[in-house]
Design an enzyme around this catalytic site. Structure first.
Site, PDB file in Angstrom:
ATOM      1  N   ARG A   1       2.658  33.564  16.060  1.00 50.64           N
ATOM      2  CA  ARG A   1       1.370  33.189  16.909  1.00 50.64           C
ATOM      3  C   ARG A   1       1.713  33.855  18.138  1.00 50.64           C
ATOM      4  NH1 ARG A   1      -0.291  27.574  19.932  1.00 50.64           N
ATOM      5  NH2 ARG A   1       1.296  28.250  21.460  1.00 50.64           N
TER       6      ARG A   1
ATOM      7  N   TYR B   1      -1.610  27.784  29.503  1.00 48.55           N
ATOM      8  CA  TYR B   1      -1.281  26.548  28.699  1.00 48.55           C
ATOM      9  C   TYR B   1      -0.283  26.991  27.699  1.00 48.55           C
ATOM     10  CZ  TYR B   1      -1.553  22.699  25.624  1.00 48.55           C
ATOM     11  OH  TYR B   1      -1.370  21.510  25.005  1.00 48.55           O
TER      12      TYR B   1
ATOM     13  N   ASP C   1      -3.847  31.285  19.568  1.00 47.28           N
ATOM     14  CA  ASP C   1      -4.565  30.118  19.908  1.00 47.28           C
ATOM     15  C   ASP C   1      -5.283  29.847  21.124  1.00 47.28           C
ATOM     16  OD1 ASP C   1      -5.103  27.473  19.923  1.00 47.28           O
ATOM     17  OD2 ASP C   1      -2.940  26.716  19.804  1.00 47.28           O
TER      18      ASP C   1
ATOM     19  N   HIS D   1      -6.962  27.240  22.160  1.00 45.38           N
ATOM     20  CA  HIS D   1      -6.749  25.993  22.822  1.00 45.38           C
ATOM     21  C   HIS D   1      -8.220  25.409  23.495  1.00 45.38           C
ATOM     22  CE1 HIS D   1      -2.545  27.123  23.065  1.00 45.38           C
ATOM     23  NE2 HIS D   1      -2.347  26.090  22.538  1.00 45.38           N
TER      24      HIS D   1
ATOM     25  N   GLU E   1      -7.303  30.410  16.440  1.00 46.03           N
ATOM     26  CA  GLU E   1      -7.351  29.226  16.314  1.00 46.03           C
ATOM     27  C   GLU E   1      -8.156  28.511  17.486  1.00 46.03           C
ATOM     28  OE1 GLU E   1      -3.352  27.421  16.533  1.00 46.03           O
ATOM     29  OE2 GLU E   1      -4.022  25.411  17.028  1.00 46.03           O
TER      30      GLU E   1
ATOM     31  N   GLU F   1      -6.413  20.795  15.115  1.00 45.06           N
ATOM     32  CA  GLU F   1      -5.262  19.838  15.340  1.00 45.06           C
ATOM     33  C   GLU F   1      -5.539  18.768  16.315  1.00 45.06           C
ATOM     34  OE1 GLU F   1      -2.907  23.174  17.475  1.00 45.06           O
ATOM     35  OE2 GLU F   1      -3.430  21.973  19.414  1.00 45.06           O
TER      36      GLU F   1
ATOM     37  N   ARG G   1      -6.212  22.523  10.509  1.00 45.08           N
ATOM     38  CA  ARG G   1      -5.073  22.299  11.392  1.00 45.08           C
ATOM     39  C   ARG G   1      -4.673  21.003  11.417  1.00 45.08           C
ATOM     40  NH1 ARG G   1      -1.462  24.936  13.192  1.00 45.08           N
ATOM     41  NH2 ARG G   1      -1.448  24.687  15.241  1.00 45.08           N
TER      42      ARG G   1
ATOM     43  N   GLU H   1       2.824  25.688  10.567  1.00 48.92           N
ATOM     44  CA  GLU H   1       3.156  26.134  11.792  1.00 48.92           C
ATOM     45  C   GLU H   1       4.677  25.752  12.119  1.00 48.92           C
ATOM     46  OE1 GLU H   1       1.198  24.290  15.420  1.00 48.92           O
ATOM     47  OE2 GLU H   1       2.062  25.805  16.547  1.00 48.92           O
TER      48      GLU H   1
ATOM     49  N   TRP I   1     -17.611  21.603  28.203  1.00 51.79           N
ATOM     50  CA  TRP I   1     -17.652  21.778  26.765  1.00 51.79           C
ATOM     51  C   TRP I   1     -16.198  21.407  26.140  1.00 51.79           C
ATOM     52  CZ3 TRP I   1     -17.806  26.166  30.123  1.00 51.79           C
ATOM     53  CH2 TRP I   1     -16.513  26.770  30.532  1.00 51.79           C
TER      54      TRP I   1
HETATM   55  O1  KDG Z   1       0.449  18.472  22.101  1.00 48.24           O
HETATM   56  C1  KDG Z   1      -0.209  19.486  22.080  1.00 48.24           C
HETATM   57  C2  KDG Z   1       0.498  20.683  21.648  1.00 48.24           C
HETATM   58  O2  KDG Z   1       1.105  20.437  20.515  1.00 48.24           O
HETATM   59  C3  KDG Z   1      -0.722  21.788  21.204  1.00 48.24           C
HETATM   60  O3  KDG Z   1      -1.226  22.469  22.512  1.00 48.24           O
HETATM   61  C4  KDG Z   1       0.190  23.019  20.481  1.00 48.24           C
HETATM   62  O4  KDG Z   1      -1.763  23.928  20.318  1.00 48.24           O
HETATM   63  C5  KDG Z   1      -1.014  23.807  19.932  1.00 48.24           C
HETATM   64  C6  KDG Z   1      -0.316  24.284  18.798  1.00 48.24           C
HETATM   65  O5  KDG Z   1      -1.157  25.049  17.819  1.00 48.24           O
HETATM   66  O6  KDG Z   1       0.834  24.315  18.416  1.00 48.24           O
HETATM   67 MG    MG Z   2      -3.124  24.731  18.742  1.00 50.27          MG
END
Ligand code: KDG
Ligand code: MG
Length: 402
Positions: free
Chosen positions: A147, A159, A210, A212, A236, A262, A283, A339, A402
């Site tokens: 990733r 982030y 990702d 996020h 992701e 996730e 996820r 992961e 959003w």
């Molecule tokens: O606690 C939040 C993290 O685990 C997360 O932001 C990590 O997005 C993440 C990932 O895909 O591992």
């Molecule tokens: Mg993630």
């Protein structure tokens, strides 16, 4: 067999972990991960005040009935906090079941479909050069899937990208810090980054990214389309998944595979995403998705729609969850990828694990149950430390809508 004791162990070897330990009248105990990053104390309180008193006296072998008791028997069902607690209970019960029957968890849920579990690691950098170096370093370690996240020019903090070679940790000590986000800078940067990454990695390494949940559906569709030539394994969380129909727009414009969820915690969060085949990977991890009992159902439904597992496995999920996930992924037919970010060395002082990384995959031994143990004396050395995930604002100071 009867449950005679259950306790919650909260410790902070480098970061906070919450572990549920359930003990039976036969002296067998099981462990469940109950860690919810930044909200550890809420899960602890829910377990201690509401779940544990009802758990005492139950037969731990009745995993199906106990799962429904804590999910459907509760008036205020669902939500991350309660589902993490349900997950921990379920995981600990399956651990007990495996120990009682003297067999590893994977044997209880279908046996082995594979000998090892393909994993992806993380490559991060403050800029393109540092990111490319990090990709090369992960390939050097033997990872076959990576990733890739990078600092974005014009955005101060990205982030999840650690600064100054610190270990990965999106949570900050104390109250949440506020970070500024700029989608147009991000969208202009990422396709150019991946062109370079693909060049360095070659075609044989799987690349993942990702988002996020930082884009709207139309922005995510643009990104997925522009990333198509770089053949990502997945993109992701391109959008916040609550608006499930939003994924239609991304699908309409691109063949980049999509992984989502996730932050989800039940099968219902996935209903249209599955039935309309709007995603490719699930996820939601065992620790937040209702444990083994519920995730078996989620995974079975996903398989009907050609969707595979791709469980969350950042370092804020404990080794208990990781070990349980390896068993699970060894067994289910529609495994995709797992992961894997190795925990800091200090975590091994508390958790005694039974898995190992080899040539791009994780393997686990035949210890009965999940196979992870906790050193409660060592855990006392690492008391809980408050840490929270950051809050994002747009460049103009307003919150995301959003
Ligand atoms: O606690 C939040 C993290 O685990 C997360 O932001 C990590 O997005 C993440 C990932 O895909 O591992
Ligand atoms: Mg993630």
């Amino acid at each position: 067999m009867k449950i005679i004791d259950a306790k919650v162990i909260v410790c902070c070897p480098g970061r906070n972990f919450v572990t549920l330990k359930i003990t039976t009248d036969q002296g067998i105990y099981g462990l469940g991960d109950a860690t919810l990053n930044g909200m550890e104390k809420t899960v602890e309180a829910y377990l201690v005040n509401y779940c544990i008193p009802s758990l005492l006296g139950k037969d731990p072998m009745n995993t199906e009935d106990i799962w429904h008791y804590f999910y459907r028997g509760v008036y205020w069902r669902r939500g991350a906090v309660s589902m993490t607690a349900v997950s921990a209970i379920d995981m600990a019960l399956w651990d007990i079941k495996g120990k009682a029957l003297n067999t590893p968890l994977y044997n209880l849920i279908g046996g082995k479909s594979r000998e090892k579990v393909l994993v992806y690691s993380h490559a991060n950098g403050r800029d393109i050069d540092e990111t490319l170096q990090s990709v090369s370093a992960e390939i050097e370690k033997g990872f076959k899937a990576i990733r890739v996240q990078s600092g974005i020019p014009g955005i101060e903090n990205t982030y999840g990208v650690p600064l100054n070679n610190k270990p990965y940790e999106p949570a900050h000590k104390g109250l949440p810090v506020e970070e500024i986000w700029d989608t147009s800078k991000y969208l202009n940067f990422v396709p150019a980054l991946f062109e370079k990454v693909r060049h360095v990695a070659g075609e044989n390494i799987h690349l993942l990214h990702d988002v996020h949940h930082r884009c709207t559906p139309v922005e995510a569709a643009r990104l997925a389309k522009e990333l198509e030539p770089m053949h990502l394994f997945w993109l992701e969380d391109p959008v916040a998944g609550e608006l499930q129909e939003g994924l239609r727009l991304i699908r309409k414009h691109s063949t980049t595979p999509i992984a989502i969820g996730e932050v989800f915690n039940t099968i219902y969060d996935y209903s249209s995403l599955f039935t309309e085949q709007l995603i490719d990977y699930v996820r939601m991890p065992l620790v937040h998705g209702g444990g083994i009992t519920h995730m078996l159902k989620v995974t079975a439904m996903a398989s009907v729609y050609h969707i595979c597992t791709g469980f969350h496995g950042a370092t804020d999920l404990s080794p208990v969850n990781l070990a349980a996930s390896i068993h699970f992924n060894m067994s289910v037919n529609n495994f995709g990828i797992q992961e894997y970010m190795p925990h800091q060395e200090i975590v091994n002082e508390v958790f005694k694990t039974n898995y190992r990384f080899e040539d791009g995959s994780l393997l686990i031994d035949d210890t009965p149950g999940i196979g992870v143990d906790i050193d409660e004396i060592a855990a006392l050395k690492f008391p809980y430390t408050m840490a929270r995930l950051p809050v994002n604002r747009k460049r103009d100071g307003t919150m995301f809508n959003w």
